[in-house]
Design an enzyme around this catalytic site. Structure first.
Site, PDB file in Angstrom:
ATOM      1  N   GLY A 185       8.288  -5.019  -2.748  1.00 11.14           N
ATOM      2  CA  GLY A 185       8.532  -3.619  -3.066  1.00 11.14           C
ATOM      3  C   GLY A 185       7.579  -3.120  -4.126  1.00 11.14           C
ATOM      4  N   GLY A 186       8.061  -2.163  -4.890  1.00  7.33           N
ATOM      5  CA  GLY A 186       7.225  -1.565  -5.927  1.00  7.33           C
ATOM      6  C   GLY A 186       6.770  -2.562  -6.972  1.00  7.33           C
ATOM      7  N   GLY A 419     -30.668   3.555  -0.638  1.00 11.64           N
ATOM      8  CA  GLY A 419     -29.593   3.858  -1.582  1.00 11.64           C
ATOM      9  C   GLY A 419     -29.035   2.598  -2.220  1.00 11.64           C
ATOM     10  CB  ALA A 420     -28.483  -0.807  -0.926  1.00 15.16           C
TER      11      ALA A 420
HETATM   12  C1  HXC Z   1      19.689  -8.677  -6.976  1.00 13.91           C
HETATM   13  C2  HXC Z   1      18.779 -10.466  -5.885  1.00 13.91           C
HETATM   14  C3  HXC Z   1      17.682  -9.703  -5.482  1.00 13.91           C
HETATM   15  C4  HXC Z   1      17.648  -8.340  -5.884  1.00 13.91           C
HETATM   16  C5  HXC Z   1      17.426 -11.681  -4.716  1.00 13.91           C
HETATM   17  N1  HXC Z   1      18.591 -11.680  -5.368  1.00 13.91           N
HETATM   18  N2  HXC Z   1      16.860 -10.487  -4.755  1.00 13.91           N
HETATM   19  N3  HXC Z   1      19.775  -9.959  -6.626  1.00 13.91           N
HETATM   20  N4  HXC Z   1      18.660  -7.865  -6.627  1.00 13.91           N
HETATM   21  N5  HXC Z   1      16.628  -7.552  -5.564  1.00 13.91           N
HETATM   22  C6  HXC Z   1      19.513 -12.790  -5.567  1.00 13.91           C
HETATM   23  C7  HXC Z   1      20.246 -13.183  -4.305  1.00 13.91           C
HETATM   24  O1  HXC Z   1      21.375 -12.387  -4.130  1.00 13.91           O
HETATM   25  C8  HXC Z   1      20.594 -14.619  -4.639  1.00 13.91           C
HETATM   26  O2  HXC Z   1      21.689 -14.607  -5.512  1.00 13.91           O
HETATM   27  C9  HXC Z   1      19.415 -15.102  -5.421  1.00 13.91           C
HETATM   28  O3  HXC Z   1      18.758 -13.926  -5.907  1.00 13.91           O
HETATM   29  C10 HXC Z   1      18.415 -15.854  -4.579  1.00 13.91           C
HETATM   30  O4  HXC Z   1      18.112 -15.078  -3.438  1.00 13.91           O
HETATM   31  P1  HXC Z   1      18.110 -15.691  -1.962  1.00 13.91           P
HETATM   32  O5  HXC Z   1      18.093 -14.556  -1.011  1.00 13.91           O
HETATM   33  O6  HXC Z   1      19.188 -16.704  -1.839  1.00 13.91           O
HETATM   34  O7  HXC Z   1      16.709 -16.453  -1.966  1.00 13.91           O
HETATM   35  P2  HXC Z   1      15.670 -16.607  -0.791  1.00 13.91           P
HETATM   36  O8  HXC Z   1      16.342 -17.000   0.472  1.00 13.91           O
HETATM   37  O9  HXC Z   1      14.616 -17.524  -1.330  1.00 13.91           O
HETATM   38  O10 HXC Z   1      15.053 -15.151  -0.569  1.00 13.91           O
HETATM   39  C11 HXC Z   1      14.322 -14.540  -1.592  1.00 13.91           C
HETATM   40  C12 HXC Z   1      14.046 -13.063  -1.211  1.00 13.91           C
HETATM   41  C13 HXC Z   1      15.379 -12.391  -0.847  1.00 13.91           C
HETATM   42  C14 HXC Z   1      13.066 -13.039  -0.032  1.00 13.91           C
HETATM   43  C15 HXC Z   1      13.366 -12.408  -2.408  1.00 13.91           C
HETATM   44  O11 HXC Z   1      16.324 -12.643  -1.885  1.00 13.91           O
HETATM   45  C16 HXC Z   1      15.244 -10.927  -0.688  1.00 13.91           C
HETATM   46  O12 HXC Z   1      14.791 -10.445   0.359  1.00 13.91           O
HETATM   47  N6  HXC Z   1      15.656 -10.174  -1.707  1.00 13.91           N
HETATM   48  C17 HXC Z   1      15.611  -8.758  -1.706  1.00 13.91           C
HETATM   49  C18 HXC Z   1      14.192  -8.300  -1.860  1.00 13.91           C
HETATM   50  C19 HXC Z   1      14.121  -6.829  -1.995  1.00 13.91           C
HETATM   51  O13 HXC Z   1      14.269  -6.089  -0.993  1.00 13.91           O
HETATM   52  N7  HXC Z   1      14.004  -6.357  -3.251  1.00 13.91           N
HETATM   53  C20 HXC Z   1      14.030  -4.996  -3.547  1.00 13.91           C
HETATM   54  C21 HXC Z   1      12.623  -4.496  -3.293  1.00 13.91           C
HETATM   55  S1  HXC Z   1      12.493  -2.820  -3.703  1.00 13.91           S
HETATM   56  P3  HXC Z   1      22.800 -15.755  -5.561  1.00 13.91           P
HETATM   57  O14 HXC Z   1      23.806 -15.246  -6.522  1.00 13.91           O
HETATM   58  O15 HXC Z   1      23.282 -15.895  -4.157  1.00 13.91           O
HETATM   59  O16 HXC Z   1      22.047 -16.983  -6.036  1.00 13.91           O
HETATM   60  C22 HXC Z   1      12.001  -2.890  -5.243  1.00 13.91           C
HETATM   61  C23 HXC Z   1      11.795  -1.553  -5.806  1.00 13.91           C
HETATM   62  C24 HXC Z   1      10.964  -1.640  -7.024  1.00 13.91           C
HETATM   63  O17 HXC Z   1      11.834  -3.856  -5.837  1.00 13.91           O
HETATM   64  C25 HXC Z   1      10.456  -0.278  -7.288  1.00 13.91           C
HETATM   65  C26 HXC Z   1       9.560  -0.274  -8.444  1.00 13.91           C
HETATM   66  C27 HXC Z   1       8.791   0.992  -8.500  1.00 13.91           C
END
Ligand code: HXC
Length: 529
Positions: A185-186, A419-420
């Site tokens: 994501g971001g 130009g290069a």
């Molecule tokens: C809260 C999160 C989390 C999140 C993971 N966890 N991502 N908790 N917020 N964004 C937690 C899970 O619930 C889990 O908790 C633990 O972290 C480990 O995650 P798993 O899924 O078991 O691990 P894995 O299978 O290795 O997968 C990792 C992952 C997946 C690929 C990163 O967790 C995932 O897809 N997470 C979401 C990613 C995402 O969409 N993020 C938001 C992006 S948008 P427990 O308690 O079960 O151990 C964003 C916006 C930012 O970031 C904007 C900025 C401008």
């Protein structure tokens, strides 16, 4: 008995004996503190085991690899946030690398997937602010699921605070981002805003929208690695400046990069003592063929020029037709930009222009002198390039050089056309010292192309166009492309023996060491982004 007759006073019970408390002693409090600190540092055993099973180290293990032994000073270790876990999923503080201070933060995937919430972000903000306040580089070790979903907008606000600080610190302190796990994501904008980004194969991924969203929106099916693995960003998108097979070699190279950079934009460059030794490099004349279009490896030229043949190539896997590297010449750090004749004959294209432009701007911001090795046939022709913004991207490189106020030495090895030639730090755009080998050919274009344009009608009318073309080409080359043409007109300072290139560059850099240049006052220029 009516209610008024009832005795509603609470029954008087004897006070229970308070549990036997250990007496409040300094030793007892210290033991409690030690036990808590150890528990925090060890983390959750199962989560740590899972992290290891994924081929990843923990945040603290990574910091041990990165920093000098025993130098880490942690801040806000006891801080908790929405996770209720100490550290809130990020280990932050400062340490030294080869004795020089750096600030660091390492996201801890074992706590809520290293996701970023308000407290987690506040800790990152704190070390970023301290890095700027003390004029020290910042190194970010990313391993995170992104914005902590449970904290909603507070997580997004935390990211915004990181990005704003990165932009404010840009050109003030070096910023290095290392991606050692997911960076989704971001969150990916943080590595993109850094000066240099490292990624590790198989474990690091970086993308704005993950494979599930991609499949839902477009039906395209890709794996995490195909979408945003280290080779994708190191070879195709250009987001990653360095790609490594494992965390050890990756963090070792972060240390090496730091050893080449100043700590901030006003500190002098890190110099290593260097014994004056024989600077003659006779091998150079054998590495570069005389024929203008025969390929060779510009890396071999760079290896001859720098101390100990050692240099660090940036973006090795992306836009290989231009080479950007840090190295030392007589102990002093330089940034080297060179055309690479073994890839696409060393032409400039959209990717090469962007790669070199960003490198030149980094060097300029941090006072690193530029050495430009020119052997360029021109820009890559074709609709793909033109439609892809070749003009816009080429302008970035031109802009970056024109703006650079650091010492600038150009060496023209063989050819420099059109130009290069101008873009590759020619005299006209401000290089301070232009050196050329006796093989140099500087012209608007190569002899054959030039003759075909200028003598098109004569050639069409000729009974023997091949002989006429050969004669005209020879004349053109003799008159306009001979090695002293540019030198006689003041566009080349010296025509040098290739074997003397290292000493000539070193003398030039010594001459330019105290160079100062100030442009007109303005808010900022409008670089063609
Ligand atoms: C809260 C999160 C989390 C999140 C993971 N966890 N991502 N908790 N917020 N964004 C937690 C899970 O619930 C889990 O908790 C633990 O972290 C480990 O995650 P798993 O899924 O078991 O691990 P894995 O299978 O290795 O997968 C990792 C992952 C997946 C690929 C990163 O967790 C995932 O897809 N997470 C979401 C990613 C995402 O969409 N993020 C938001 C992006 S948008 P427990 O308690 O079960 O151990 C964003 C916006 C930012 O970031 C904007 C900025 C401008």
């Amino acid at each position: 008995m009516s209610i008024s007759e009832m005795d509603l006073r609470p029954a008087v019970r004897p006070e229970p004996e308070p549990p036997a408390r250990p007496p409040r002693t300094m030793r007892g409090l210290r033991d409690r503190r030690d036990e808590l600190t150890t528990r925090i540092a060890l983390g959750n055993r199962d989560a740590v085991a899972r992290q290891h099973s994924l081929g990843k180290r923990t945040a603290r293990e990574r910091l041990e690899l990165l920093l000098d032994e025993g130098s880490f000073v942690e801040v806000e270790m006891y801080r908790t946030g929405a996770t209720k876990a100490h550290t809130d999923g990020v280990v932050a503080g400062s340490g030294t690398v080869d004795g020089r201070r750096v600030f660091v933060y390492a996201q801890d995937f074992t706590i809520s997937g290293g996701s970023l919430g308000a407290a987690h972000a506040a800790k990152i903000h704190k070390v970023m602010d301290l890095a700027v306040a003390t004029g020290s580089p910042i190194v970010a070790l990313n391993d995170s699921g992104g914005a902590r979903i449970q904290e909603g907008v507070l997580a997004l606000d935390g990211y915004g605070g990181i990005f704003r600080r990165q932009v404010e610190a840009s050109g003030v302190i070096p910023q290095i981002s290392v991606v050692l796990g997911p960076c989704a994501g971001g969150a990916a904008y943080s590595p993109a805003l850094a000066d240099f980004t490292f990624m590790v194969r198989d474990t690091a991924q970086m993308y704005l929208t993950g494979p599930d969203v991609v499949a839902a929106v477009s039906g395209e099916r890709v794996t995490h690695a195909e979408l945003g693995g280290a080779d994708v960003h190191g070879g195709r998108s250009g987001v990653a400046s360095f790609v490594h097979d494992d965390e050890e070699s990756c963090l070792e190279d972060v240390r090496y990069l730091l050893s080449l950079l100043p700590s901030n934009n006003v500190e002098p460059l890190p110099i290593v003592p260097h014994d004056a030794v024989d600077d003659l490099r006779p091998a150079l004349a054998d590495i570069v063929p005389v024929e203008p279009n025969r390929p060779y490896d510009m890396r071999a030229v760079v290896a001859e020029l720098v101390d100990g043949g050692e240099f660090l190539e940036v973006h090795e896997g992306w836009a290989g037709n231009v080479l950007c590297a840090f190295g030392r010449i007589r102990g002093e750090v330089v940034g080297i930009v060179g055309n690479q004749p073994r890839v696409l004959a060393g032409v400039l294209d959209t990717a090469a222009s962007q790669k070199a432009a960003r490198f030149v701007r980094f060097c300029d911001a941090f006072g690193i002198p530029l050495v430009t090795l020119v052997d360029v046939p021109g820009f890559l022709p074709g609709t793909e390039q033109e439609y892809g913004g070749a003009i816009r991207h080429g302008a970035k490189l031109l802009y970056a050089y024109c703006e650079a106020s650091v010492p600038r030495v150009q060496v023209i090895l063989r050819k420099a056309y059109g130009g290069a030639y101008i873009v590759m730090d020619s005299r006209s755009i401000g290089c301070d010292l232009s050196l050329a080998w006796p093989t140099n050919e500087i012209a608007v274009m190569g002899a054959e192309a030039a003759v075909n344009v200028v003598h098109r009608k004569e050639l069409a009318a000729s009974a023997d166009p091949a002989t006429l073309r050969a004669t005209l080409m020879e004349r053109y080359a003799d008159e306009l492309m001979h090695p002293y043409y540019a030198a006689e007109r003041g566009l080349v300072d010296d025509v040098i023996d290739p074997a003397e290139t290292r000493s000539a560059v070193a003398r030039g850099l010594a001459m330019l060491r105290d160079k100062r240049r100030r442009g007109p006052a303005r808010k900022h220029g409008n670089v063609p982004l």
